[in-house]
Write an enzyme that holds these catalytic residues in place. Structure first.
Site, PDB file in Angstrom:
ATOM      1  N   THR A   7       0.853  -1.228  -0.250  1.00  0.00           N
ATOM      2  CA  THR A   7       0.085  -0.250  -0.280  1.00  0.00           C
ATOM      3  C   THR A   7       0.949   1.067  -0.447  1.00  0.00           C
ATOM      4  OG1 THR A   7      -1.293   1.165   1.330  1.00  0.00           O
ATOM      5  CG2 THR A   7      -0.638  -0.176   2.708  1.00  0.00           C
ATOM      6  N   ASN A   8       0.282   2.208  -0.235  1.00  0.00           N
ATOM      7  CA  ASN A   8       1.256   3.703  -0.455  1.00  0.00           C
ATOM      8  C   ASN A   8      -0.062   4.467   0.182  1.00  0.00           C
ATOM      9  OD1 ASN A   8       3.210   3.553  -1.643  1.00  0.00           O
ATOM     10  ND2 ASN A   8       2.122   3.354  -3.812  1.00  0.00           N
ATOM     11  N   HIS A  11      -3.113   5.632   5.407  1.00  0.00           N
ATOM     12  CA  HIS A  11      -3.817   6.181   6.485  1.00  0.00           C
ATOM     13  C   HIS A  11      -3.813   4.339   7.070  1.00  0.00           C
ATOM     14  CE1 HIS A  11      -5.674   9.626   7.847  1.00  0.00           C
ATOM     15  NE2 HIS A  11      -5.664   9.959   5.782  1.00  0.00           N
ATOM     16  N   ASP A  68      -7.791  -5.106   0.245  1.00  0.00           N
ATOM     17  CA  ASP A  68      -8.557  -4.856  -0.633  1.00  0.00           C
ATOM     18  C   ASP A  68     -10.077  -4.635   0.097  1.00  0.00           C
ATOM     19  OD1 ASP A  68      -9.102  -2.426  -2.410  1.00  0.00           O
ATOM     20  OD2 ASP A  68     -10.404  -4.116  -3.711  1.00  0.00           O
ATOM     21  N   PHE A 148     -10.541   8.310   7.004  1.00  0.00           N
ATOM     22  CA  PHE A 148     -10.966   8.124   6.149  1.00  0.00           C
ATOM     23  C   PHE A 148     -11.957   8.331   5.678  1.00  0.00           C
ATOM     24  CE2 PHE A 148      -8.536   5.010   6.716  1.00  0.00           C
ATOM     25  CZ  PHE A 148      -8.241   4.094   5.211  1.00  0.00           C
ATOM     26  N   GLY A 149     -11.972   8.152   4.304  1.00  0.00           N
ATOM     27  CA  GLY A 149     -13.277   7.406   3.364  1.00  0.00           C
ATOM     28  C   GLY A 149     -14.661   7.612   4.062  1.00  0.00           C
ATOM     29  N   TYR A 150     -15.682   6.574   3.752  1.00  0.00           N
ATOM     30  CA  TYR A 150     -16.373   6.377   4.184  1.00  0.00           C
ATOM     31  C   TYR A 150     -16.455   6.635   5.414  1.00  0.00           C
ATOM     32  CZ  TYR A 150     -17.995   5.480  -0.447  1.00  0.00           C
ATOM     33  OH  TYR A 150     -17.834   5.139  -1.969  1.00  0.00           O
ATOM     34  N   ASP A 151     -15.437   7.026   6.770  1.00  0.00           N
ATOM     35  CA  ASP A 151     -15.426   6.308   8.099  1.00  0.00           C
ATOM     36  C   ASP A 151     -16.669   8.102   8.423  1.00  0.00           C
ATOM     37  OD1 ASP A 151     -14.210   4.796   8.270  1.00  0.00           O
ATOM     38  OD2 ASP A 151     -12.279   6.380   8.740  1.00  0.00           O
ATOM     39  N   HIS A 176     -13.671  -3.479  10.272  1.00  0.00           N
ATOM     40  CA  HIS A 176     -12.875  -4.892   9.146  1.00  0.00           C
ATOM     41  C   HIS A 176     -12.008  -4.994   8.904  1.00  0.00           C
ATOM     42  CE1 HIS A 176     -13.620  -0.382   7.647  1.00  0.00           C
ATOM     43  NE2 HIS A 176     -12.797  -0.513   6.697  1.00  0.00           N
TER      44      HIS A 176
END
Length: 190
Positions: A7-8, A11, A68, A148-151, A176
């Site tokens: 990963t890059n 988070h 993923d 981040f994301g959908y958090d 998750h």
């Protein structure tokens, strides 16, 4: 034990390091000379995790793992799923993804969803997969500034706040990714 995490995403790296602790030295893609984006051409989370892990292993010969993650919303037939990071645009535009999700769920009573992380581990050339799942609901508006994301939209079952309203430690304890990494640790120590 030294292992490459494919990963890059800083988070993700931070979350995984927090769960793995000092037992493992996590090496980044950049540290092993991989600076290009790894293709994510799979139709499922399982396939993408495997594609990324194999990509790293084939280029370095080092033990590695890749993940993923997808948000699967019941009312949307499991979408955005494997397209979670690129739901609204081709880039990782978290705000645009959240806006699109809220728009898609406008007027929908069923807001059940789950976050699912699949991890592919390649150790000694042998691949194994584990997963972590957390069920919850999608809020009607964004709330919180952590993560981040959908958090800011995801409220895990048994809680009244979004992931973005939790501290990193609180989130990692039930997330998750935290659950998938706990399963990864079992494989690594087994």
């Amino acid at each position: 034990m030294k292992i490459v995490f494919a990963t890059n995403n800083l988070h993700k790296l931070s979350e995984v390091r927090a769960v793995l602790g000092d037992s493992f030295e996590i090496v980044t893609l950049r540290e092993v000379g991989i600076t290009e984006d790894i293709p994510e051409t799979g139709a499922t989370l399982d396939e993408n995790a495997s594609i990324k892990a194999r990509y790293v292993y084939e280029r370095t010969g080092l033990d590695c793992f890749a993940d993923d993650t997808g948000l699967e919303v019941e009312a949307l037939g499991g979408a955005p799923g494997v397209r979670s990071a690129r739901y609204a645009t081709d880039g990782h535009d978290f705000k645009a993804n959240n806006r699109k999700l809220l728009h898609e769920l406008e007027g929908t009573k069923c807001r059940r969803a789950r976050f699912r992380t699949v991890i592919s581990l390649i150790r000694g050339g042998v691949e194994q997969q584990v997963e972590g799942v957390v069920n919850g609901t999608i809020a009607t508006e964004e709330s919180g500034y952590e993560g981040f994301g959908y958090d800011p939209l995801f409220i895990p079952d048994g809680r009244s706040v979004t992931f973005a309203e939790m501290s990193a430690d609180e989130k990692n304890a039930i997330s998750h990714r935290g659950r998938a990494v706990a399963e990864l640790v079992k494989l690594l120590k087994g």
